[in-house]
Design an enzyme around this catalytic site. Structure first.
Site, mmCIF file in Angstrom:
data_model
loop_
_atom_site.group_PDB
_atom_site.id
_atom_site.type_symbol
_atom_site.label_atom_id
_atom_site.label_comp_id
_atom_site.label_asym_id
_atom_site.label_seq_id
_atom_site.Cartn_x
_atom_site.Cartn_y
_atom_site.Cartn_z
ATOM 1 N N HIS A 142 2.793 -23.858 7.357
ATOM 2 C CA HIS A 142 2.539 -25.252 7.745
ATOM 3 C C HIS A 142 1.105 -25.599 7.351
ATOM 4 O O HIS A 142 0.153 -25.154 7.986
ATOM 5 C CB HIS A 142 2.739 -25.412 9.245
ATOM 6 C CG HIS A 142 2.740 -26.826 9.716
ATOM 7 N ND1 HIS A 142 2.324 -27.881 8.930
ATOM 8 C CD2 HIS A 142 3.097 -27.391 10.912
ATOM 9 C CE1 HIS A 142 2.426 -29.013 9.605
ATOM 10 N NE2 HIS A 142 2.884 -28.734 10.811
ATOM 11 N N HIS A 164 10.550 -32.192 7.401
ATOM 12 C CA HIS A 164 9.323 -31.693 8.022
ATOM 13 C C HIS A 164 9.474 -30.192 8.257
ATOM 14 O O HIS A 164 8.605 -29.414 7.878
ATOM 15 C CB HIS A 164 9.063 -32.442 9.326
ATOM 16 C CG HIS A 164 7.787 -32.057 9.997
ATOM 17 N ND1 HIS A 164 6.553 -32.263 9.414
ATOM 18 C CD2 HIS A 164 7.544 -31.485 11.208
ATOM 19 C CE1 HIS A 164 5.612 -31.825 10.231
ATOM 20 N NE2 HIS A 164 6.174 -31.351 11.324
ATOM 21 N N CYS A 183 -0.208 -33.508 11.749
ATOM 22 C CA CYS A 183 0.577 -32.908 10.666
ATOM 23 C C CYS A 183 1.115 -33.918 9.666
ATOM 24 O O CYS A 183 1.483 -33.546 8.545
ATOM 25 C CB CYS A 183 1.735 -32.107 11.253
ATOM 26 S SG CYS A 183 1.327 -31.209 12.760
#
Length: 431
Positions: A343, A305, A170
């Site tokens: 995401h 994040h 990620c």
């Protein structure tokens, strides 16, 4: 440390086909999450609200419109080769071209230049076609592989600086920008394209998130919210054009924002390979600020994040609070673009970076979705943090914002940005 300027950018995200549309979506608190588009997979076939083996617990996500559209003739690519290429390669080629144009640069004129290409990429679901040996062709072989997401851009635009793909899960694309900045500072290249891409061509990662207990039942990330219940997936592509600041100024190029410093580390051995580590997160933030020569009190806002998992939000808010909970006029604002887009995994870091760069450029930070329902257990105010329920106007003069991106395997990245320098004495005195 040499400052690096963001002189051009391009992006495509759910319900946001370009940077202007993305800014409107963010300022309006918009939601890019929809059902699974036709032509991907039948979500009903593997849906199980209880998340049984081999199933997914939602039928939604953030998807790009016309992700397969590509003008192969424009780039001089034969139809058979274009059809065999991973669509992520096609998206990056288009975004790289438009990013150059956004910087006021002729893309074809960059041929032969010492331009590096750094791409963050996590998914390679196109590679599933390679399982059928009878269908493998030279075009399908060269159309696959992480390396080709970067090398394809270098080849077709004839860019002769370093060219590489980075997979740290990620955090891939923010690590890619970090490495691009390092290359500019060391002289490995004089210009860099840096960014990331993510497409969800199959539901395989959705199944993994569901089985791991990480998937939100409604397919939406709800960062730092009391209703946060997991990850919702999103697609996207984004590319930045980077120059050393002094070079950008000498050529009169536009500057969205300036990258002052960054850092990358890993969680090491924590309480699980996919579990976040508060202490490592604190350290990567502190290291980035030290390299930038900026104190936490000078940072007006942080693009977190912010996946919207209960554990992740708790650890990240504690880490950010430890660093930013200092004496200051008002709490440090935090937010996460994942609340709008989902995401975007391999493109997540650069998505957050573009939000920060646009915020500094427009002198306003967009509101955070779900800010009205902040999780009281996070005790944000006690940690010197706040979610924005409405846009926050930034003052004149030098302003700083930051962005975090954390990888599933523990590779963390943090980057500190500043507003573009004044271009004339009048602007400087007005700040």
């Amino acid at each position: 440390m040499t400052d690096v300027a963001v002189v051009g950018l391009d992006c495509r995200f759910p319900q946001a086909p370009d940077a202007d549309a993305l800014w409107r979506l963010l300022m309006g608190g918009g939601d890019g999450i929809t059902g699974v588009p036709a032509g991907r997979w039948n979500a009903d076939d593997i849906y199980d609200a209880a998340g049984g083996p081999g199933s997914v617990n939602n039928r939604s996500g953030g998807f790009l419109a016309d992700a397969d559209a590509f003008d192969h003739e424009f780039f001089g690519i034969a139809p058979r080769e274009a059809a065999a290429m991973d669509p992520q390669q096609r998206l990056l080629l288009q975004a790289a071209w438009r990013a150059f144009e956004d910087a006021g640069l002729d893309p074809w004129a960059q041929a032969g230049s010492n331009t590096g290409v750094y791409v963050g990429v996590m998914a390679n679901e196109w590679n599933l076609q390679m399982r059928d040996a009878s269908r493998i062709t030279p075009q399908l072989g060269s159309g696959n592989g992480y390396f080709m997401t970067a090398n394809r851009v270098s080849y077709h635009l004839n860019l002769q600086g370093p060219s590489m793909a980075i997979d740290t899960a990620c955090s891939s694309s923010l690590v890619a920008v970090h490495l691009a900045c390092a290359a500019l500072r060391s002289g490995d290249c004089d210009q860099a394209l840096a960014g990331g891409v993510n497409l969800t061509l199959t539901p395989t990662v959705n199944v993994f998130y569901t089985q791991a207990g990480l998937s939100a039942p409604d397919g939406r990330c709800k960062p730092f919210s009391g209703t946060a219940d997991g990850i919702g997936r999103g697609e996207g592509v984004a590319v930045l054009v980077l120059r050393r600041l002094e070079d950008a100024q000498a050529e009169g190029l536009p500057v969205y924002a300036v990258i002052k410093g960054s850092a990358v580390n890993n969680d090491g051995r924590s309480n699980g390979i996919t579990a976040p580590n508060r202490w490592a997160q604190q350290q990567v933030v502190q290291t980035a600020y030290r390299r930038a020569g900026v104190t936490p009190a000078q940072v007006a806002f942080v693009e977190a994040h912010g996946t919207g998992t209960v554990l992740g939000d708790m650890i990240e808010s504690k880490a950010l609070g430890h660093v930013h909970g200092v004496t200051r006029p008002q709490p440090c604002a935090i937010g996460s673009i994942k609340g709008n887009l989902g995401h975007t995994e391999g493109a997540a870091g650069v998505a957050g970076l573009i939000k920060v760069a646009l915020s500094l450029h427009h002198r306003v930070v967009p509101p955070s979705r779900y800010a009205e329902d902040a999780n009281p257990r996070l005790r944000l105010a006690d940690n010197g943090l706040r979610l924005l329920s409405e846009p926050m106007t930034l003052p004149g003069g030098d302003v700083h914002g930051a962005v975090s991106s954390f990888g599933l395997g523990g590779t963390n990245a943090h980057m500190l940005l500043a507003s573009a320098p004044a271009t004339d004495p009048a602007a400087a005195s007005a700040g």
